[in-house]
Design a protein around this motif. Sequence first.
Motif, PDB file in Angstrom:
ATOM      1  N   HIS A  46       0.823  -1.228   0.000  1.00  0.00           N
ATOM      2  CA  HIS A  46       0.000   0.000   0.000  1.00  0.00           C
ATOM      3  C   HIS A  46       0.849   1.267   0.000  1.00  0.00           C
ATOM      4  CE1 HIS A  46      -4.184  -1.539   0.613  1.00  0.00           C
ATOM      5  NE2 HIS A  46      -3.516  -2.622   1.003  1.00  0.00           N
ATOM      6  N   TRP A  47       1.877   1.306  -0.875  1.00  0.00           N
ATOM      7  CA  TRP A  47       2.709   2.503  -0.911  1.00  0.00           C
ATOM      8  C   TRP A  47       1.828   3.719  -1.247  1.00  0.00           C
ATOM      9  CZ3 TRP A  47       6.776   4.635   0.855  1.00  0.00           C
ATOM     10  CH2 TRP A  47       7.191   5.854   0.327  1.00  0.00           C
ATOM     11  N   GLY A  48       1.954   4.764  -0.470  1.00  0.00           N
ATOM     12  CA  GLY A  48       1.143   5.955  -0.643  1.00  0.00           C
ATOM     13  C   GLY A  48       0.103   6.137   0.448  1.00  0.00           C
ATOM     14  N   TYR A  49      -0.100   5.084   1.261  1.00  0.00           N
ATOM     15  CA  TYR A  49      -1.031   5.215   2.386  1.00  0.00           C
ATOM     16  C   TYR A  49      -0.485   6.216   3.398  1.00  0.00           C
ATOM     17  CZ  TYR A  49      -3.225   4.271   6.884  1.00  0.00           C
ATOM     18  OH  TYR A  49      -3.850   4.406   8.097  1.00  0.00           O
ATOM     19  N   SER A  50      -1.384   6.999   3.965  1.00  0.00           N
ATOM     20  CA  SER A  50      -1.038   7.903   5.059  1.00  0.00           C
ATOM     21  C   SER A  50      -2.212   7.929   6.025  1.00  0.00           C
ATOM     22  CB  SER A  50      -0.773   9.317   4.523  1.00  0.00           C
ATOM     23  OG  SER A  50      -0.490  10.214   5.583  1.00  0.00           O
ATOM     24  N   GLY A  51      -1.948   7.553   7.276  1.00  0.00           N
ATOM     25  CA  GLY A  51      -3.027   7.526   8.240  1.00  0.00           C
ATOM     26  C   GLY A  51      -2.573   7.006   9.586  1.00  0.00           C
ATOM     27  N   ASN A  54      -0.680   3.450  10.614  1.00  0.00           N
ATOM     28  CA  ASN A  54       0.761   3.238  10.495  1.00  0.00           C
ATOM     29  C   ASN A  54       1.468   4.579  10.317  1.00  0.00           C
ATOM     30  OD1 ASN A  54       3.404   2.569   9.945  1.00  0.00           O
ATOM     31  ND2 ASN A  54       2.919   0.959   8.476  1.00  0.00           N
ATOM     32  N   PRO A  55       1.872   5.212  11.419  1.00  0.00           N
ATOM     33  CA  PRO A  55       2.578   6.495  11.329  1.00  0.00           C
ATOM     34  C   PRO A  55       3.913   6.398  10.600  1.00  0.00           C
ATOM     35  CG  PRO A  55       1.770   6.106  13.563  1.00  0.00           C
ATOM     36  CD  PRO A  55       1.623   4.817  12.814  1.00  0.00           C
ATOM     37  N   ASP A  56       4.442   5.183  10.458  1.00  0.00           N
ATOM     38  CA  ASP A  56       5.730   4.965   9.795  1.00  0.00           C
ATOM     39  C   ASP A  56       5.532   4.448   8.368  1.00  0.00           C
ATOM     40  OD1 ASP A  56       8.589   4.991   9.876  1.00  0.00           O
ATOM     41  OD2 ASP A  56       8.575   2.807  10.095  1.00  0.00           O
ATOM     42  N   ALA A  57       4.368   4.708   7.780  1.00  0.00           N
ATOM     43  CA  ALA A  57       4.026   4.130   6.475  1.00  0.00           C
ATOM     44  C   ALA A  57       5.041   4.469   5.388  1.00  0.00           C
ATOM     45  CB  ALA A  57       2.635   4.606   6.050  1.00  0.00           C
ATOM     46  N   GLU A  58       5.649   5.628   5.464  1.00  0.00           N
ATOM     47  CA  GLU A  58       6.582   6.054   4.424  1.00  0.00           C
ATOM     48  C   GLU A  58       7.857   5.220   4.408  1.00  0.00           C
ATOM     49  OE1 GLU A  58       8.722  10.183   2.813  1.00  0.00           O
ATOM     50  OE2 GLU A  58       7.363  10.220   4.539  1.00  0.00           O
ATOM     51  N   HIS A  59       8.154   4.557   5.527  1.00  0.00           N
ATOM     52  CA  HIS A  59       9.430   3.843   5.637  1.00  0.00           C
ATOM     53  C   HIS A  59       9.281   2.332   5.832  1.00  0.00           C
ATOM     54  CE1 HIS A  59      11.287   7.768   5.876  1.00  0.00           C
ATOM     55  NE2 HIS A  59      10.508   8.082   6.896  1.00  0.00           N
ATOM     56  N   THR A  60       8.067   1.828   6.022  1.00  0.00           N
ATOM     57  CA  THR A  60       7.896   0.411   6.331  1.00  0.00           C
ATOM     58  C   THR A  60       8.385  -0.483   5.200  1.00  0.00           C
ATOM     59  OG1 THR A  60       5.986   0.973   7.689  1.00  0.00           O
ATOM     60  CG2 THR A  60       6.268  -1.341   7.117  1.00  0.00           C
ATOM     61  N   LEU A  61       8.084  -0.123   3.964  1.00  0.00           N
ATOM     62  CA  LEU A  61       8.534  -0.934   2.835  1.00  0.00           C
ATOM     63  C   LEU A  61      10.052  -0.971   2.755  1.00  0.00           C
ATOM     64  CD1 LEU A  61       8.054  -2.618   0.321  1.00  0.00           C
ATOM     65  CD2 LEU A  61       7.685  -0.498  -0.970  1.00  0.00           C
ATOM     66  N   GLU A  62      10.692   0.166   2.984  1.00  0.00           N
ATOM     67  CA  GLU A  62      12.157   0.201   2.968  1.00  0.00           C
ATOM     68  C   GLU A  62      12.729  -0.728   4.032  1.00  0.00           C
ATOM     69  OE1 GLU A  62      13.005   4.291   3.574  1.00  0.00           O
ATOM     70  OE2 GLU A  62      12.638   4.861   1.485  1.00  0.00           O
ATOM     71  N   LYS A  63      12.111  -0.735   5.214  1.00  0.00           N
ATOM     72  CA  LYS A  63      12.586  -1.612   6.283  1.00  0.00           C
ATOM     73  C   LYS A  63      12.388  -3.075   5.925  1.00  0.00           C
ATOM     74  CE  LYS A  63      11.823   1.803   9.944  1.00  0.00           C
ATOM     75  NZ  LYS A  63      11.044   2.156  11.166  1.00  0.00           N
ATOM     76  N   ALA A  64      11.291  -3.396   5.259  1.00  0.00           N
ATOM     77  CA  ALA A  64      11.041  -4.779   4.847  1.00  0.00           C
ATOM     78  C   ALA A  64      12.058  -5.221   3.808  1.00  0.00           C
ATOM     79  CB  ALA A  64       9.625  -4.916   4.307  1.00  0.00           C
ATOM     80  N   VAL A  65      12.395  -4.329   2.888  1.00  0.00           N
ATOM     81  CA  VAL A  65      13.431  -4.637   1.892  1.00  0.00           C
ATOM     82  C   VAL A  65      14.751  -4.930   2.597  1.00  0.00           C
ATOM     83  CG1 VAL A  65      14.869  -3.621   0.065  1.00  0.00           C
ATOM     84  CG2 VAL A  65      12.367  -3.390  -0.019  1.00  0.00           C
ATOM     85  N   ALA A  66      15.091  -4.117   3.594  1.00  0.00           N
ATOM     86  CA  ALA A  66      16.328  -4.337   4.347  1.00  0.00           C
ATOM     87  C   ALA A  66      16.291  -5.659   5.098  1.00  0.00           C
ATOM     88  CB  ALA A  66      16.561  -3.178   5.316  1.00  0.00           C
ATOM     89  N   HIS A 225      -4.668  -8.882   5.038  1.00  0.00           N
ATOM     90  CA  HIS A 225      -3.740  -8.226   5.972  1.00  0.00           C
ATOM     91  C   HIS A 225      -3.509  -9.029   7.251  1.00  0.00           C
ATOM     92  CE1 HIS A 225      -3.870  -3.885   4.225  1.00  0.00           C
ATOM     93  NE2 HIS A 225      -4.267  -4.758   3.289  1.00  0.00           N
ATOM     94  N   GLN A 226      -3.379 -10.319   7.131  1.00  0.00           N
ATOM     95  CA  GLN A 226      -3.093 -11.163   8.295  1.00  0.00           C
ATOM     96  C   GLN A 226      -2.759 -12.575   7.823  1.00  0.00           C
ATOM     97  OE1 GLN A 226      -7.086 -12.259  10.363  1.00  0.00           O
ATOM     98  NE2 GLN A 226      -7.534 -10.543   8.961  1.00  0.00           N
ATOM     99  N   LEU A 243       2.166  -5.167   4.900  1.00  0.00           N
ATOM    100  CA  LEU A 243       3.286  -4.323   5.317  1.00  0.00           C
ATOM    101  C   LEU A 243       2.830  -2.905   5.644  1.00  0.00           C
ATOM    102  CD1 LEU A 243       6.258  -5.373   3.031  1.00  0.00           C
ATOM    103  CD2 LEU A 243       6.144  -5.457   5.523  1.00  0.00           C
ATOM    104  N   ILE A 244       1.527  -2.709   5.829  1.00  0.00           N
ATOM    105  CA  ILE A 244       1.041  -1.359   6.119  1.00  0.00           C
ATOM    106  C   ILE A 244       0.231  -1.294   7.400  1.00  0.00           C
ATOM    107  CG2 ILE A 244      -1.088  -1.472   4.736  1.00  0.00           C
ATOM    108  CD1 ILE A 244       1.396   1.482   4.969  1.00  0.00           C
ATOM    109  N   PHE A 245      -0.756  -2.187   7.561  1.00  0.00           N
ATOM    110  CA  PHE A 245      -1.500  -2.286   8.819  1.00  0.00           C
ATOM    111  C   PHE A 245      -2.223  -3.627   8.838  1.00  0.00           C
ATOM    112  CE2 PHE A 245      -4.127   0.433   5.954  1.00  0.00           C
ATOM    113  CZ  PHE A 245      -5.158  -0.451   5.691  1.00  0.00           C
ATOM    114  N   ALA A 246      -2.528  -4.086  10.042  1.00  0.00           N
ATOM    115  CA  ALA A 246      -3.241  -5.351  10.210  1.00  0.00           C
ATOM    116  C   ALA A 246      -4.745  -5.107  10.185  1.00  0.00           C
ATOM    117  CB  ALA A 246      -2.836  -6.008  11.524  1.00  0.00           C
ATOM    118  N   LEU A 247      -5.493  -6.128   9.791  1.00  0.00           N
ATOM    119  CA  LEU A 247      -6.954  -6.090   9.808  1.00  0.00           C
ATOM    120  C   LEU A 247      -7.478  -7.148  10.765  1.00  0.00           C
ATOM    121  CD1 LEU A 247      -7.708  -5.589   5.998  1.00  0.00           C
ATOM    122  CD2 LEU A 247      -8.197  -3.954   7.831  1.00  0.00           C
ATOM    123  N   PRO A 248      -8.703  -6.993  11.269  1.00  0.00           N
ATOM    124  CA  PRO A 248      -9.248  -7.945  12.246  1.00  0.00           C
ATOM    125  C   PRO A 248      -9.528  -9.309  11.651  1.00  0.00           C
ATOM    126  CG  PRO A 248     -10.917  -6.383  11.566  1.00  0.00           C
ATOM    127  CD  PRO A 248      -9.628  -5.897  10.981  1.00  0.00           C
TER     128      PRO A 248
END
Length: 291
Positions: A46-51, A54-66, A225-226, A243-248
């Motif tokens: 979900h690149w581009g999500y903001s909300g 996940n306050p760290d949405a801009e960097h989560t994908l980069e961390k997963a790549v690492a 998302h789970q 990689l953006i947020f979990a769902l119930p």
Amino acid sequence: MLQSDRRDFLKLTGLAGVAFTAGLFPNQRARAQANDFHFVQFSDTHWGYSGPANPDAEHTLEKAVATVNGLARQPDFIVFTGDLTHTTDDAKQRRERMKRFREIVSALTVKDVRFMPGEHDASLDKGEAYKEFFGATHYTFDHKGVHFIALDNVSDPAAKLGDEQLAWLAADLKQRKTDDRIVVMTHRPLFDLQPSWDWTTADGAKAIELLMPYSNVVVFYGHIHQEHHHMTGHIAHHAANSLIFALPAPGSQPKRAPLAYDAAMPGKGLGTRDVTMTDKVTLVELPVTRS
């Protein structure tokens, strides 16, 4: 039956995770020994999500790549099972998000990377922008004795595979032996997991019917998302974390909504998956590192 099991494979990854072994591919040990391999599944970035989910949405994908680049044993290939980007009505912004997504994942050490669309990528324009950046929305490939089939159940806004794609699937399967090892990758679940939450494929039962004559089939998907595991007959279906947020859990509350962000556990419910293919399929859920 499926059963949980701790595996020595965790030692190879150097990361904490839970190994889940599915008893698949019976009577194929001799054939599998020469062809054992593993791959990594990313889903719902979900690149581009903001909300707030996940306050760290801009960097989560980069961390997963690492995280994946840091695996002691690099995978043979990587697959993204949909929702690469977050939906937008703006066609220009949709393409900008896809471009930035490609730039981020280009840092992956493994260069054999395969993509599939999610409804966030493709449902508003029937996959037009997606195809410009990533190519075909459904395809097949073979790797070390395993036949992989990527299905598109998102380009149609009605969440259908459609008669044309089903005919394509039937024609492909006719070329397979009934005991061939087959991996199906899709975004939405092919079965009715929670239709009121859009967790289904309108004609998914037809795809499952086509797959049923084949004795060694496993399905990997995203969308919900789970981590989730389900059987339709002898076919195992495994959903991946987002990689953006979990769902119930399916049907656990009246409406589908992201689980609240936990500042004490910022990566909770997020991660990628390492899949080892032998005579069995071993799943290791890999959390995203915080640094």
